[in-house]
Design an enzyme around this catalytic site. Sequence first.
Site, PDB file in Angstrom:
ATOM      1  N   LYS A 125      -7.172   1.637  -2.879  1.00 28.08           N
ATOM      2  CA  LYS A 125      -6.794   0.902  -1.661  1.00 28.08           C
ATOM      3  C   LYS A 125      -7.068   1.742  -0.409  1.00 28.08           C
ATOM      4  CE  LYS A 125      -4.819  -1.834   1.219  1.00 28.08           C
ATOM      5  NZ  LYS A 125      -4.796  -3.222   1.486  1.00 28.08           N
TER       6      LYS A 125
ATOM      7  N   THR B  93       0.863  -1.189   0.000  1.00 31.97           N
ATOM      8  CA  THR B  93       0.000   0.000   0.000  1.00 31.97           C
ATOM      9  C   THR B  93       0.895   1.234   0.000  1.00 31.97           C
ATOM     10  OG1 THR B  93      -1.647  -1.231   1.243  1.00 31.97           O
ATOM     11  CG2 THR B  93      -1.842   1.173   1.278  1.00 31.97           C
TER      12      THR B  93
ATOM     13  N   LEU C 140      -6.417  -8.425   1.085  1.00 34.42           N
ATOM     14  CA  LEU C 140      -6.627  -9.558   1.993  1.00 34.42           C
ATOM     15  C   LEU C 140      -6.667  -9.116   3.455  1.00 34.42           C
ATOM     16  CD1 LEU C 140      -3.576 -10.203   3.274  1.00 34.42           C
ATOM     17  CD2 LEU C 140      -3.278 -11.298   1.061  1.00 34.42           C
ATOM     18  N   ARG C 141      -7.448  -9.868   4.214  1.00 34.47           N
ATOM     19  CA  ARG C 141      -7.559  -9.612   5.657  1.00 34.47           C
ATOM     20  C   ARG C 141      -6.719 -10.629   6.411  1.00 34.47           C
ATOM     21  NH1 ARG C 141     -13.700 -10.878   5.946  1.00 34.47           N
ATOM     22  NH2 ARG C 141     -12.862 -12.311   4.410  1.00 34.47           N
ATOM     23  N   GLU C 142      -6.140 -10.239   7.514  1.00 35.83           N
ATOM     24  CA  GLU C 142      -5.433 -11.204   8.344  1.00 35.83           C
ATOM     25  C   GLU C 142      -6.448 -12.201   8.895  1.00 35.83           C
ATOM     26  OE1 GLU C 142      -2.885  -9.439  11.290  1.00 35.83           O
ATOM     27  OE2 GLU C 142      -2.125  -7.985   9.870  1.00 35.83           O
TER      28      GLU C 142
ATOM     29  N   GLY D  88      -8.628  -1.899  14.854  1.00 31.80           N
ATOM     30  CA  GLY D  88      -7.178  -1.899  15.037  1.00 31.80           C
ATOM     31  C   GLY D  88      -6.526  -2.584  13.861  1.00 31.80           C
TER      32      GLY D  88
ATOM     33  N   ASN E 211     -10.122   0.979   2.547  1.00 31.38           N
ATOM     34  CA  ASN E 211      -9.881   0.807   3.981  1.00 31.38           C
ATOM     35  C   ASN E 211     -10.534   1.920   4.799  1.00 31.38           C
ATOM     36  OD1 ASN E 211      -8.628  -1.615   3.927  1.00 31.38           O
ATOM     37  ND2 ASN E 211      -6.553  -0.843   4.144  1.00 31.38           N
TER      38      ASN E 211
ATOM     39  N   CYS F 145      -3.490  -2.172   9.184  1.00 31.91           N
ATOM     40  CA  CYS F 145      -3.893  -1.430   7.982  1.00 31.91           C
ATOM     41  C   CYS F 145      -4.821  -0.241   8.233  1.00 31.91           C
ATOM     42  CB  CYS F 145      -4.554  -2.375   6.994  1.00 31.91           C
ATOM     43  SG  CYS F 145      -3.374  -3.500   6.259  1.00 31.91           S
TER      44      CYS F 145
HETATM   45  C1  UDX Z   1      -8.201  -4.799   6.591  1.00 31.42           C
HETATM   46  C2  UDX Z   1      -9.025  -4.818   5.287  1.00 31.42           C
HETATM   47  O1  UDX Z   1     -10.276  -5.463   5.545  1.00 31.42           O
HETATM   48  C3  UDX Z   1      -8.267  -5.509   4.167  1.00 31.42           C
HETATM   49  O2  UDX Z   1      -9.003  -5.417   2.951  1.00 31.42           O
HETATM   50  C4  UDX Z   1      -6.914  -4.831   4.004  1.00 31.42           C
HETATM   51  O3  UDX Z   1      -6.152  -5.474   3.008  1.00 31.42           O
HETATM   52  C5  UDX Z   1      -6.141  -4.817   5.322  1.00 31.42           C
HETATM   53  O4  UDX Z   1      -6.939  -4.185   6.330  1.00 31.42           O
HETATM   54  P1  UDX Z   1      -7.605  -6.532   8.534  1.00 31.42           P
HETATM   55  O5  UDX Z   1      -6.817  -5.443   9.167  1.00 31.42           O
HETATM   56  O6  UDX Z   1      -6.997  -7.871   8.418  1.00 31.42           O
HETATM   57  O7  UDX Z   1      -8.028  -6.137   7.026  1.00 31.42           O
HETATM   58  O8  UDX Z   1      -8.931  -6.681   9.391  1.00 31.42           O
HETATM   59  P2  UDX Z   1     -10.496  -6.500   9.195  1.00 31.42           P
HETATM   60  O9  UDX Z   1     -11.132  -7.823   9.257  1.00 31.42           O
HETATM   61  O10 UDX Z   1     -10.822  -5.642   8.052  1.00 31.42           O
HETATM   62  O11 UDX Z   1     -10.844  -5.730  10.563  1.00 31.42           O
HETATM   63  C6  UDX Z   1     -10.242  -4.483  10.879  1.00 31.42           C
HETATM   64  C7  UDX Z   1     -10.700  -4.005  12.227  1.00 31.42           C
HETATM   65  O12 UDX Z   1     -12.073  -3.645  12.213  1.00 31.42           O
HETATM   66  C8  UDX Z   1     -10.560  -5.056  13.344  1.00 31.42           C
HETATM   67  O13 UDX Z   1     -10.096  -4.439  14.529  1.00 31.42           O
HETATM   68  C9  UDX Z   1     -11.968  -5.571  13.537  1.00 31.42           C
HETATM   69  O14 UDX Z   1     -12.239  -6.085  14.814  1.00 31.42           O
HETATM   70  C10 UDX Z   1     -12.783  -4.315  13.258  1.00 31.42           C
HETATM   71  N1  UDX Z   1     -14.142  -4.620  12.802  1.00 31.42           N
HETATM   72  C11 UDX Z   1     -14.368  -5.171  11.586  1.00 31.42           C
HETATM   73  C12 UDX Z   1     -15.220  -4.332  13.643  1.00 31.42           C
HETATM   74  O15 UDX Z   1     -15.048  -3.833  14.761  1.00 31.42           O
HETATM   75  N2  UDX Z   1     -16.471  -4.596  13.186  1.00 31.42           N
HETATM   76  C13 UDX Z   1     -16.724  -5.151  11.957  1.00 31.42           C
HETATM   77  O16 UDX Z   1     -17.903  -5.351  11.638  1.00 31.42           O
HETATM   78  C14 UDX Z   1     -15.635  -5.448  11.143  1.00 31.42           C
END
Ligand code: UDX
Length: 436
Positions: free
Chosen positions: A207, A124, A154-156, A260, A211, A263
């Site tokens: 991107k 990114t 992708l998401r972790e 958190g 996010n 990303c």
């Molecule tokens: C994110 C993006 O989804 C992904 O496309 C990008 O490539 C990287 O950043 P990630 O950080 O792995 O992915 O986590 P994600 O599942 O998106 O959740 C991010 C945060 O939001 C987490 O802290 C999660 O708990 C919170 N979240 C997510 C919520 O509190 N509620 C939701 O409904 C969804």
Amino acid sequence: MLKITVLGTGYVGLVSGVCLAETGHHVTCIDNNNKKIAALKARKIPIYEEGLEALTTKNIDLDRLKFSTNLIDTLNESDIIMIAVGTPIADESTGTVNLNYINECVSEIAKLLSKNIIVIVKSTVPVGTCDNIQKRLDKLSNFECVVISNPEFLREGTAVYDFMNPDRIVLGSDGREKKTVNQLYSKFIEEGTKIIYADRRTAELIKYASNAFLAMKVGFINEMADISEKVGADIKKLSEGIGSDKRIGSKFLNPGPGFGGSCFPKDVKALVKLVSETKINSNIIKSIIKANIERFEKISKDIMENVQECNTIAILGLTYKAGTDDIRDSPSIEIIKYLIKHGRYKIKTYDPVGTENCKKFLSDQVEYYVDLYKACTGASLVVIATEWDVCKKIDAVKLKNVMKDLNIYDLRGIIDKEHFLKNNFKIRSIGYKQNA
Ligand code: UDX
């Protein structure tokens, strides 16, 4: 099938490399960390990610996946070099992105190149970075390099699934080498995945916008949860009610302690920097991070109101979400830090996979347990901070036998409330009136 060299074996690089090998390409993943590469060669995966180890082993055995510390080993046999190194925040206050790793890759490529090549940027990066990389390579190299922005979504925790089942693939280029890049993603094109061809700047901005939009959606539902608590509404029904409208969509409507991870916070801050640089009038984007930080504080204060000083609080879940051992910008850790700073509590913690990473940050300021019920022993309040399955299945009877006071604060809305109410627990759950 193409020959691909991937630079960087972090989340994005490793998962992309392994998954591209799975789609039939010949991939070499490069990292300058000798230990990491030695471990990967021995099939040891440095991150906790479902399905990744099996795919790595499978593709090493099929001779489609290799690991190395030397770019020169594969660069000039490759059709594509993919840059997937980290782009951390260099300065929290300004949101400046550290492009040192990217720049080192570009210098190295230019130095070692002895043929034309396609350079795909997966990391990114701020808008304009890929144009700058193109200019630098045009200047530094005698060979034709075509730079393409190809952000990864992708998401972790679900990284392998997300890579193999993308909603869309974004390709930002000046139009050259479309055929080879289509070949790179031929499996996905055959399956009907939408490919969005754009210019490089648009691809880079897509991107950040994705996010920021998702982070905003989380921030919005968190505020709706607060309103629901005050007026006696049911947040789950509310999420269902609004999410069933296809224009809104049902995903990312789970309220919680704030977002958190590696990303959302970083990318929203970088977008705020862009807002300042372009001098546009933004209220919405600027408020996303502010609201999230205030959320950590609000939840911490709620916790403090529910437990007296010197008592024990058990925090269940340390990672920023379930399915990962990553604790970067984890709401749980932010809340713990607030409690340590503003109160006098004994804090006991449990996490199925995140404890070792957490120890590096919080060391002996809290106690760590490998058994959930031991973490809760003697506690006056149990806080569920991460939506781990094991937290969803907590046995109220077992918990009742070890806790001092029967108080539970469910920050993810995952426990079986009936079961806890039957066992005389006082429940607070995000988005509901207390004990409702
Ligand atoms: C994110 C993006 O989804 C992904 O496309 C990008 O490539 C990287 O950043 P990630 O950080 O792995 O992915 O986590 P994600 O599942 O998106 O959740 C991010 C945060 O939001 C987490 O802290 C999660 O708990 C919170 N979240 C997510 C919520 O509190 N509620 C939701 O409904 C969804």
